[in-house]
Design an enzyme around this catalytic site. Structure first.
Site, mmCIF file in Angstrom:
data_model
loop_
_atom_site.group_PDB
_atom_site.id
_atom_site.type_symbol
_atom_site.label_atom_id
_atom_site.label_comp_id
_atom_site.label_asym_id
_atom_site.label_seq_id
_atom_site.Cartn_x
_atom_site.Cartn_y
_atom_site.Cartn_z
ATOM 1 N N ASP A 188 0.848 -1.183 0.000
ATOM 2 C CA ASP A 188 0.000 0.000 0.000
ATOM 3 C C ASP A 188 0.890 1.242 0.000
ATOM 4 O OD1 ASP A 188 -2.419 1.601 0.510
ATOM 5 O OD2 ASP A 188 -1.610 1.811 2.528
ATOM 6 N N ASP A 193 -0.432 5.147 0.960
ATOM 7 C CA ASP A 193 -0.771 6.085 2.033
ATOM 8 C C ASP A 193 -0.863 5.389 3.386
ATOM 9 O OD1 ASP A 193 -1.041 8.492 0.501
ATOM 10 O OD2 ASP A 193 -2.898 7.693 -0.317
ATOM 11 N N LYS A 238 -8.166 -5.318 -3.413
ATOM 12 C CA LYS A 238 -6.759 -5.550 -3.727
ATOM 13 C C LYS A 238 -6.413 -7.040 -3.693
ATOM 14 C CE LYS A 238 -5.191 -1.076 -1.880
ATOM 15 N NZ LYS A 238 -4.307 -0.416 -0.877
ATOM 16 N N ASP A 269 -2.117 -0.810 5.837
ATOM 17 C CA ASP A 269 -2.536 -0.250 7.123
ATOM 18 C C ASP A 269 -4.039 -0.025 7.257
ATOM 19 O OD1 ASP A 269 -2.267 2.037 5.220
ATOM 20 O OD2 ASP A 269 -2.909 3.183 6.970
ATOM 21 N N ASP A 286 -6.969 -2.698 2.688
ATOM 22 C CA ASP A 286 -5.847 -3.626 2.527
ATOM 23 C C ASP A 286 -6.141 -5.003 3.124
ATOM 24 O OD1 ASP A 286 -4.149 -1.618 1.396
ATOM 25 O OD2 ASP A 286 -3.797 -0.835 3.409
#
Length: 232
Positions: free
Chosen positions: A8, A10, A155, A178, A182
């Site tokens: 990931d 951000d 994802k 995070d 995710d």
């Protein structure tokens, strides 16, 4: 044996202010130089991911729009999943609802998205979900934006599509993230890691939770699962 990294952006290789952690970039470039595949995954647009891939130094393989779009390498076409028409219909319903209350949504890159719709977190996400309860879409809150997306696309599902095209299987990947978007990525990969700043739901399923936050936690995870990195 791990052969690839899926990460990931951000909150994972950035700080809370979204500034990229330079130590994370060093770690990624070290992995690439040692022959490992690195795939960036984000809710951001494909054009954003293309530029970021070039600047970080990957080969251009990425997942964008929370799994709605992926690409294998620079110069290749995008693969797009989902029904954006349904997302646009859902968006219209949300806009009508909040306009009636005197609030206009702030859309993010509406002309550069192919699979989902994203807007600022200036309205309650639970209220968005209530408005769209009967629509064939899902509503994601990434902590950075609210996304309207086709159901059953994430994802993780895109990792399952992307890996064999790369000559790999999902189990070859270390996945690091995070936020709630995710979650399936961590569950699908061979090893899933979240950071000290990760969402509690990720911490519940991750193989490892780092002791450090954000970019420093990312580097900690790379050092743990790619031991060669400590010797560079």
């Amino acid at each position: 044996m791990l052969k690839a990294l899926l990460t990931d952006i951000d909150g994972t290789i950035t700080g809370p202010d979204r500034r990229i952690d330079t130590g994370s970039i060093v770690a990624i470039r070290s992995l690439i130089s040692s022959g490992f595949e690195v795939v960036l995954a984000s809710g951001n647009t494909a054009c954003f991911m293309d530029a970021l891939s070039r600047m970080i130094g990957t080969n251009g393989t990425f997942i964008a729009e929370n799994g709605g779009v992926f690409r294998i390498g620079f110069g290749n076409p995008l693969t797009i999943s989902g029904d954006q028409a349904a997302c646009r219909t859902a968006l219209a319903a949300v806009q009508d609802h909040f306009r009636a209350k005197g609030t206009e949504l702030e859309l993010y890159s509406p002309y550069y998205r192919y699979a989902d719709i994203a807007f600022a977190r200036t309205v309650p996400v639970d209220e968005v979900r209530q408005v769209l309860a009967d629509n064939p879409v899902q509503v994601l809150d990434t902590g950075y934006a609210i996304h309207i997306q086709s159901p059953d696309i994430n994802k993780g599902t895109t990792l399952e599509l992307l890996a064999p095209v790369m000559g790999l299987v999902p189990g070859d990947f270390l996945a690091i993230g995070d936020s709630l978007n995710d979650l399936q990525m961590l569950k699908t990969a061979g090893i899933g890691v979240t950071l000290a700043n990760g969402h509690p739901d990720l911490k519940a399923v991750a193989h490892h939770v780092t002791g450090k936050e954000y970019g420093e936690g990312f580097v900690e995870a790379i050092e743990k699962y790619f031991p060669y990195f400590r010797a560079r």
